[in-house]
Design an enzyme around this catalytic site. Sequence first.
Site, PDB file in Angstrom:
ATOM      1  N   HIS A  17    -104.374  -8.015 -40.574  1.00 54.92           N
ATOM      2  CA  HIS A  17    -104.045  -9.357 -41.089  1.00 54.92           C
ATOM      3  C   HIS A  17    -104.857 -10.377 -40.306  1.00 54.92           C
ATOM      4  O   HIS A  17    -104.438 -10.836 -39.242  1.00 54.92           O
ATOM      5  CB  HIS A  17    -102.534  -9.604 -40.953  1.00 54.92           C
ATOM      6  CG  HIS A  17    -102.056 -10.896 -41.557  1.00 54.92           C
ATOM      7  ND1 HIS A  17    -100.752 -11.059 -42.014  1.00 54.92           N
ATOM      8  CD2 HIS A  17    -102.667 -12.094 -41.780  1.00 54.92           C
ATOM      9  CE1 HIS A  17    -100.607 -12.302 -42.471  1.00 54.92           C
ATOM     10  NE2 HIS A  17    -101.749 -12.951 -42.329  1.00 54.92           N
ATOM     11  N   HIS A  19    -107.530 -13.700 -41.241  1.00 54.82           N
ATOM     12  CA  HIS A  19    -108.286 -14.556 -42.166  1.00 54.82           C
ATOM     13  C   HIS A  19    -109.591 -14.883 -41.463  1.00 54.82           C
ATOM     14  O   HIS A  19    -109.571 -15.544 -40.414  1.00 54.82           O
ATOM     15  CB  HIS A  19    -107.512 -15.836 -42.461  1.00 54.82           C
ATOM     16  CG  HIS A  19    -106.158 -15.582 -43.055  1.00 54.82           C
ATOM     17  ND1 HIS A  19    -105.921 -15.633 -44.412  1.00 54.82           N
ATOM     18  CD2 HIS A  19    -104.974 -15.246 -42.480  1.00 54.82           C
ATOM     19  CE1 HIS A  19    -104.641 -15.354 -44.637  1.00 54.82           C
ATOM     20  NE2 HIS A  19    -104.046 -15.113 -43.485  1.00 54.82           N
ATOM     21  N   HIS A 197     -98.858 -12.427 -48.809  1.00 53.58           N
ATOM     22  CA  HIS A 197     -98.041 -13.096 -47.796  1.00 53.58           C
ATOM     23  C   HIS A 197     -96.681 -13.385 -48.456  1.00 53.58           C
ATOM     24  O   HIS A 197     -96.625 -13.971 -49.545  1.00 53.58           O
ATOM     25  CB  HIS A 197     -98.651 -14.441 -47.400  1.00 53.58           C
ATOM     26  CG  HIS A 197     -99.845 -14.357 -46.493  1.00 53.58           C
ATOM     27  ND1 HIS A 197    -100.933 -13.576 -46.761  1.00 53.58           N
ATOM     28  CD2 HIS A 197    -100.108 -14.975 -45.304  1.00 53.58           C
ATOM     29  CE1 HIS A 197    -101.823 -13.723 -45.773  1.00 53.58           C
ATOM     30  NE2 HIS A 197    -101.350 -14.569 -44.885  1.00 53.58           N
ATOM     31  N   GLU A 200     -92.894 -15.486 -44.908  1.00 50.95           N
ATOM     32  CA  GLU A 200     -93.370 -16.170 -43.695  1.00 50.95           C
ATOM     33  C   GLU A 200     -92.509 -17.431 -43.544  1.00 50.95           C
ATOM     34  O   GLU A 200     -91.777 -17.578 -42.577  1.00 50.95           O
ATOM     35  CB  GLU A 200     -94.862 -16.522 -43.821  1.00 50.95           C
ATOM     36  CG  GLU A 200     -95.453 -17.225 -42.599  1.00 50.95           C
ATOM     37  CD  GLU A 200     -96.916 -17.661 -42.800  1.00 50.95           C
ATOM     38  OE1 GLU A 200     -97.360 -17.755 -43.965  1.00 50.95           O
ATOM     39  OE2 GLU A 200     -97.605 -17.913 -41.776  1.00 50.95           O
ATOM     40  N   ASP A 278    -103.821 -13.060 -37.400  1.00 48.31           N
ATOM     41  CA  ASP A 278    -103.747 -14.052 -38.486  1.00 48.31           C
ATOM     42  C   ASP A 278    -104.948 -15.016 -38.452  1.00 48.31           C
ATOM     43  O   ASP A 278    -105.918 -14.807 -39.179  1.00 48.31           O
ATOM     44  CB  ASP A 278    -102.407 -14.804 -38.425  1.00 48.31           C
ATOM     45  CG  ASP A 278    -101.968 -15.382 -39.760  1.00 48.31           C
ATOM     46  OD1 ASP A 278    -102.661 -15.175 -40.767  1.00 48.31           O
ATOM     47  OD2 ASP A 278    -100.907 -16.056 -39.795  1.00 48.31           O
ATOM     48  N   ASP A 279    -104.861 -16.060 -37.644  1.00 43.22           N
ATOM     49  CA  ASP A 279    -105.937 -17.063 -37.527  1.00 43.22           C
ATOM     50  C   ASP A 279    -106.149 -17.339 -36.037  1.00 43.22           C
ATOM     51  O   ASP A 279    -105.718 -18.374 -35.521  1.00 43.22           O
ATOM     52  CB  ASP A 279    -105.518 -18.355 -38.244  1.00 43.22           C
ATOM     53  CG  ASP A 279    -105.218 -18.118 -39.704  1.00 43.22           C
ATOM     54  OD1 ASP A 279    -106.162 -18.026 -40.502  1.00 43.22           O
ATOM     55  OD2 ASP A 279    -104.021 -17.984 -40.051  1.00 43.22           O
TER      56      ASP A 279
HETATM   57  N1  ADE Z   1    -103.992 -18.841 -44.738  1.00 46.98           N
HETATM   58  C1  ADE Z   1    -104.467 -18.598 -43.508  1.00 46.98           C
HETATM   59  N2  ADE Z   1    -103.464 -18.267 -42.697  1.00 46.98           N
HETATM   60  C2  ADE Z   1    -102.316 -18.281 -43.421  1.00 46.98           C
HETATM   61  C3  ADE Z   1    -100.961 -18.028 -43.151  1.00 46.98           C
HETATM   62  N3  ADE Z   1    -100.521 -17.667 -41.949  1.00 46.98           N
HETATM   63  N4  ADE Z   1    -100.076 -18.170 -44.141  1.00 46.98           N
HETATM   64  C4  ADE Z   1    -100.480 -18.542 -45.359  1.00 46.98           C
HETATM   65  N5  ADE Z   1    -101.743 -18.787 -45.672  1.00 46.98           N
HETATM   66  C5  ADE Z   1    -102.666 -18.659 -44.709  1.00 46.98           C
HETATM   67 ZN    ZN Z   2    -102.089 -14.876 -42.900  1.00 48.05          ZN
END
Ligand code: ADE
Ligand code: ZN
Length: 338
Positions: A17, A19, A197, A200, A278-279
């Site tokens: 996971h 991005h 997703h 969350e 994630d990011d």
């Molecule tokens: N796009 C990038 N990161 C995300 C996240 N954690 N939740 C939803 N969309 C995303």
């Molecule tokens: Zn994500």
Amino acid sequence: MSKINTLIEKLPKAELHLHIEGSLEPELMFKLAKRNQLKLPYANIEEIKQAYNFTKLQDFLDIYYAGMSVLIEEQDFYDLTMAYLEKCQQQNVRHVEIFFDPQGHTERGVSFSTALSGINRALKDGLSQWGISYKTIMCFLRHLSEEDAFDTLNQAKAHLDLIDGVGLDSSEVGNPPAKFKNVFAEAKKMGLKLVAHAGEEGPPAYVEEALSILNIDRLDHGNRAMESAKLIERLRKEQIALTVCPLSNLKLCVVDDLTKHPIPSMLKQGLLVTVNSDDPSYFGGYLNDNYFAIQQALNLTSKDIITLIKNSFVGSFLSDDEKQKHLQSIDTFLNEQE
Ligand code: ADE
Ligand code: ZN
């Protein structure tokens, strides 16, 4: 370095996971802005970092979409992806399944093929230089329409050799999975893997829709599934992998403290839970940093860590043979330590 952190560092891992646009570090953002003669709304790197203060998902998304606007040329996507793979190499991540957001680029006039080609060229180089294997998942932005998602799927048709799956991301609440029922059905017919997703910020009902209406193969996040005994039982029985992102959850206030993170409960209830970043540029850490943080906050044992790391391969879209090879290499490493 504690013994358990050394174990985290040394074990081969997979990340499921991630991005790729969320791995854009402020330094590279500035460099690309300059290269493309764009002006950023920040004076320096310190200012960028100060802006990364979020109370909810949408706060982050606004900054994330603005940040990716520096990605214009194929080489920009290559540099972005290569920078992430260098981190993977440093952290002993041996397999990655990365997301990209084509609509975040096409709506700015950057073509689908420019983005995909730069990302794929770096992934191929990462494989040949470091042996890091990969899958590529294109996500639909759920705040846009299903028609837009169909447009994107149609653009993918010329590149199916480079795409392994589709996902669903962006603003969750108010954009339930069922909105994308038809486009996910079409993607499945095309032989693509399906992930989304869900749970969350959105309610357990969205996880239920992702499973029953979208027919996903893997669940991204899934935290709020823990509010439903019925969903927990289904996820356990079907061994659907959850790609959980601890530092992301902390930064986006999905949990207010890592000591309250649901990972121990997920493990205890037999779910196929995995740890992911994630990011990472926005949330303060790459994959190992996520493992370090939850290990410390939740006092996880080496056995828990080994389970989580093995799950990262079990929950991947690798073939059974490839999964076995990775699991075997973990066992070999562990046996050598005894
Ligand atoms: N796009 C990038 N990161 C995300 C996240 N954690 N939740 C939803 N969309 C995303
Ligand atoms: Zn994500």
